[in-house]
Structures are given as C-alpha cells and as structure tokens.
Scaffold this motif. Structure first.
Motif, PDB file in Angstrom:
ATOM      1  N   UNK A 183       0.826  -1.206   0.000  1.00  0.00           N
ATOM      2  CA  UNK A 183       0.000   0.000   0.000  1.00  0.00           C
ATOM      3  C   UNK A 183       0.859   1.255   0.000  1.00  0.00           C
ATOM      4  N   UNK A 184       0.331   2.291  -0.626  1.00  0.00           N
ATOM      5  CA  UNK A 184       1.010   3.582  -0.643  1.00  0.00           C
ATOM      6  C   UNK A 184       0.290   4.590   0.248  1.00  0.00           C
ATOM      7  N   UNK A 185      -0.817   4.164   0.871  1.00  0.00           N
ATOM      8  CA  UNK A 185      -1.599   5.016   1.763  1.00  0.00           C
ATOM      9  C   UNK A 185      -2.429   4.125   2.669  1.00  0.00           C
ATOM     10  N   UNK A 186      -2.579   4.541   3.934  1.00  0.00           N
ATOM     11  CA  UNK A 186      -3.476   3.874   4.871  1.00  0.00           C
ATOM     12  C   UNK A 186      -4.569   4.873   5.227  1.00  0.00           C
ATOM     13  N   UNK A 187      -5.825   4.433   5.155  1.00  0.00           N
ATOM     14  CA  UNK A 187      -6.960   5.254   5.581  1.00  0.00           C
ATOM     15  C   UNK A 187      -7.560   4.565   6.801  1.00  0.00           C
ATOM     16  N   UNK A 188      -7.715   5.326   7.872  1.00  0.00           N
ATOM     17  CA  UNK A 188      -8.191   4.778   9.142  1.00  0.00           C
ATOM     18  C   UNK A 188      -9.062   5.813   9.830  1.00  0.00           C
TER      19      UNK A 188
END
Length: 167
Positions: free
Chosen positions: A126-131
């Motif tokens: 992944x190049x981004x984590x959304x949380x």
C-alpha cells in the motif's frame, strides 16, 4: 517514504497503487469508505479493506469500547465472525457498485491492532493507509491506547485519519 501517485502516467502505472483501508464498524465507517473510495476513483488506486479481529476472543469490547461483552461459546465467536465477514463483503460490494476496484479482508489481530494494520498495508504494498479516529476520552485512551495514533506514528507510508463526525 513511499507515496501514492496522483497522476496518470506510464511511471504511475508501475508504482504501487494500493490503498489499505482499516475498518471496525464504528460510526465513521461510512465516512472512511466514502473518502477512500473518492481517492481511489480519482486516482485509479485499488482499495484493500481490512477488518482486524480478535482471533480467539474471550471478551470483546463494543463501541465505544467501555462496555465489555462476554462471548461464552465457540458458536458465539463463529457467529460473530461470520456476521463481521458479511459486513465487510457488503461494504466492498457497495464500493464495487461505484466502479471502484476493492477487495475485503479479515485479519486476525497479531501483536496489537495497529501492528496488524501496518503489516496488512505492507503485505498489500500500500502507498496510503486510511483509518478512522474514535475520539476516545482520556480514560479510554489511557486504558486502551489509540490505534489511529499508533498507526500514524509507526507507519512508513502516509496515513489519512478520518475523524469521527461531531453530530
């Protein structure tokens, strides 16, 4: 640090194009999926939606994580897990109906929820984590810690924290 490519070019087509989205069925899950879906749709990124669960819970906590509920039998645990799988499946199908490439996952917690989310993001390149952020009160944060803060501080890729709605 690795970043998502926000432009369509030959170079961006070979760069990682996966976004890890961590969910836990709280009030902001719809906001998290809407924002992650909008980013994915606008940048041709793929969403990898993960729910981290206790693999063998004796006690689990229901939002806002202050009222424990005892799971008494293996059948209760299995029923709860099947319900969670179905919820992930439904959410992923809703993303797909919007034309977004999305896959859902159930990941057993290993060395803490934050560690499991970070491990999942790494496994998916992944190049981004959304949380999401629960806006826990001081006591909850002291006792339970903040998953979003731990992910934010330990991640080697950008993290987008979606705040809980003030409504």
């Amino acid at each position: 640090m690795r970043y998502c490519s926000l432009e369509m070019s030959e170079q961006s087509m070979t760069a990682p194009n996966n976004i890890a989205v961590a969910i836990d069925f709280n009030e902001e899950v719809e906001d998290i999926l809407k924002i992650a879906g909008d980013i994915a749709a606008g940048t041709q990124q793929e969403l990898h939606v993960v729910h981290v669960y206790a693999a063998d819970p004796e006690i689990y906590f229901t939002p806002p994580y202050v009222f424990p509920a005892v799971v008494e039998t293996p059948a209760d645990v299995e029923e709860s897990l099947q319900h969670e799988k179905e919820r992930v499946r439904t959410m992923v199908n809703e993303l797909r109906e919007r034309g977004i490439t999305a896959t859902g996952y159930m990941k057993p917690v290993d060395q803490g929820v934050a560690h499991s989310i970070l491990e999942f993001a790494e496994e998916r390149d992944a190049c981004l984590i959304v949380i999401g952020s629960h806006r826990a009160n001081r006591l909850e944060r002291l006792v339970l810690g903040s998953v979003s803060e731990a992910v934010l501080h330990k991640a080697e890729i950008p993290v987008l924290v979606v705040p809980r709605s003030k409504e």
